[in-house]
Design a protein around this motif. Structure first.
Motif, mmCIF file in Angstrom:
data_model
loop_
_atom_site.group_PDB
_atom_site.id
_atom_site.type_symbol
_atom_site.label_atom_id
_atom_site.label_comp_id
_atom_site.label_asym_id
_atom_site.label_seq_id
_atom_site.Cartn_x
_atom_site.Cartn_y
_atom_site.Cartn_z
ATOM 1 N N GLN A 1 -5.924 29.016 -64.392
ATOM 2 C CA GLN A 1 -7.330 29.353 -64.548
ATOM 3 C C GLN A 1 -8.216 28.226 -64.023
ATOM 4 O O GLN A 1 -9.254 28.482 -63.387
ATOM 5 N N ALA A 2 -7.786 26.977 -64.253
ATOM 6 C CA ALA A 2 -8.570 25.838 -63.750
ATOM 7 C C ALA A 2 -8.572 25.821 -62.224
ATOM 8 O O ALA A 2 -9.597 25.511 -61.593
ATOM 9 N N THR B 1 -10.963 28.461 -61.044
ATOM 10 C CA THR B 1 -12.339 28.005 -61.271
ATOM 11 C C THR B 1 -12.753 26.990 -60.220
ATOM 12 O O THR B 1 -13.880 27.029 -59.701
ATOM 13 N N MET C 1 1.328 28.666 -71.881
ATOM 14 C CA MET C 1 -0.102 28.431 -72.136
ATOM 15 C C MET C 1 -0.636 27.345 -71.206
ATOM 16 O O MET C 1 -1.731 27.478 -70.634
ATOM 17 N N GLU C 2 0.156 26.292 -71.013
ATOM 18 C CA GLU C 2 -0.265 25.222 -70.113
ATOM 19 C C GLU C 2 -0.364 25.730 -68.677
ATOM 20 O O GLU C 2 -1.288 25.373 -67.930
ATOM 21 N N ASN D 1 -0.975 28.886 -67.709
ATOM 22 C CA ASN D 1 -2.139 29.774 -67.596
ATOM 23 C C ASN D 1 -3.434 28.986 -67.536
ATOM 24 O O ASN D 1 -4.354 29.336 -66.780
ATOM 25 N N ARG D 2 -3.506 27.913 -68.342
ATOM 26 C CA ARG D 2 -4.718 27.079 -68.292
ATOM 27 C C ARG D 2 -4.867 26.414 -66.925
ATOM 28 O O ARG D 2 -5.966 26.350 -66.358
#
Length: 309
Positions: free
Chosen positions: A292-293, A296, A285-286, A288-289
């Motif tokens: 994604q960051a 972005t 999860m970390e 993937n975040r």
């Protein structure tokens, strides 16, 4: 709305600042990529650990059935001993010498198996020795240790009381020959005792074990037992009976302790596999975040550059 005269100056300022914006975005993106690579490596490492712990759990589960069958058969040896000592009313004389035998193994990754018998040994030792907390004192009963793990733990607490130690214990299901060889060496070592307290891990259930004590007595204690004469003997075989009863007791303790160890290892590996799975989810999860960051931020840099142009 910018004044017509000010527009050329603003356009020149934006063009001059564009390289700086792109450079800052590049350094930020590089740091994020480094962090993402570290997270990816951690996820791979934890997955490898999870595979190992799952394999060890399967191996322990396979061995447990064999260990439980051997334990059920070996318990009869310990029960026969208890009946003899109970019916003969054998007791150690007041102020008699006591010998402790601590039963465990050489292997780790099995929860609190080794510390369980070590703690029980320290408690029982303190009951009979006033200087149990003094590592430099040799007062008190002698201790025989089966297994390198409890030897290391007890060696720090009472090194001067360790009389004998045995290793290579617990590789496979113990046999009566192993127990008989240990008992024979104890008798040949010249250790003097009236009573023997064998401290081992008793199998309680699939999720629990507990340190127990099994008692055995010397040849002289059997001779002095009030009801020992009820056992008719054509010849004086008391010495042989004392040696055989000690081998029986050690065998029963070894086999039950082995079953407790295998069961505890299976549970420990199961818990380790679950913890690894939870850690993988958290790290994924970390990751993937962070990914994604990073995407972005790249989009923001592109939009900002386009807007500046």
């Amino acid at each position: 709305m910018l004044a017509r005269a000010a527009r050329p100056a603003f356009t020149a300022l934006a063009a001059a600042s564009l390289p700086a914006v792109r450079t800052a975005g590049f350094h930020s993106s590089g740091a994020q990529l480094a962090t993402l690579r570290e997270l990816e490596q951690r996820v791979k490492s934890v997955r490898n650990i999870e595979k190992i712990t799952k394999s060890m759990k399967m191996i322990a589960a396979t061995k447990l059935n064999k260990a439980q069958r051997a334990m059920a058969a070996a318990k009869a040896y310990g029960e026969a001993n208890n009946e003899v000592f109970k019916n003969s009313e054998a007791v150690a004389p007041e102020g008699g010498r006591e010998l402790f035998i601590v039963v465990s193994s050489d292997k780790g990754l099995c929860g609190g198996i080794h510390s369980s018998v070590s703690k029980r040994a320290k408690i029982e030792f303190a009951k009979v020795s006033p200087s149990a907390g003094d590592a430099h004192s040799s007062d008190g009963p002698s201790i025989v240790v089966l297994g390198d793990k409890p030897k290391a733990q007890l060696g720090r607490a009472m090194p001067n009381n360790l009389a004998l130690s045995f290793n290579q214990i617990g590789k496979d299901v113990p046999t009566f020959s192993d127990a008989a060889a240990i008992a024979d060496l104890i008798f040949k070592s010249g250790l003097e005792f009236d009573k023997i307290s064998i401290i081992y891990n008793a199998y309680i259930s699939a999720i629990a074990f507990e340190s127990h004590i099994m008692e055995a007595y010397s040849e002289q204690a059997l001779r002095n037992a009030p009801s020992f004469a009820a056992y008719e003997q054509e010849e004086d075989t008391t010495k042989d009976l004392a040696e055989f009863s000690l081998a029986n007791a050690i065998f029963a303790a070894l086999v039950e302790g082995h079953a407790s160890e295998i069961n505890s290892r299976r549970n420990a590996m199961d818990n380790a596999s679950k913890n690894a799975g939870e850690m993988i989810q958290k790290l994924s999860m970390e990751y993937n975040r962070g990914r994604q960051a990073a995407i972005t931020n790249e989009l923001v840099d592109i939009v900002t550059g386009a807007s500046a142009v």
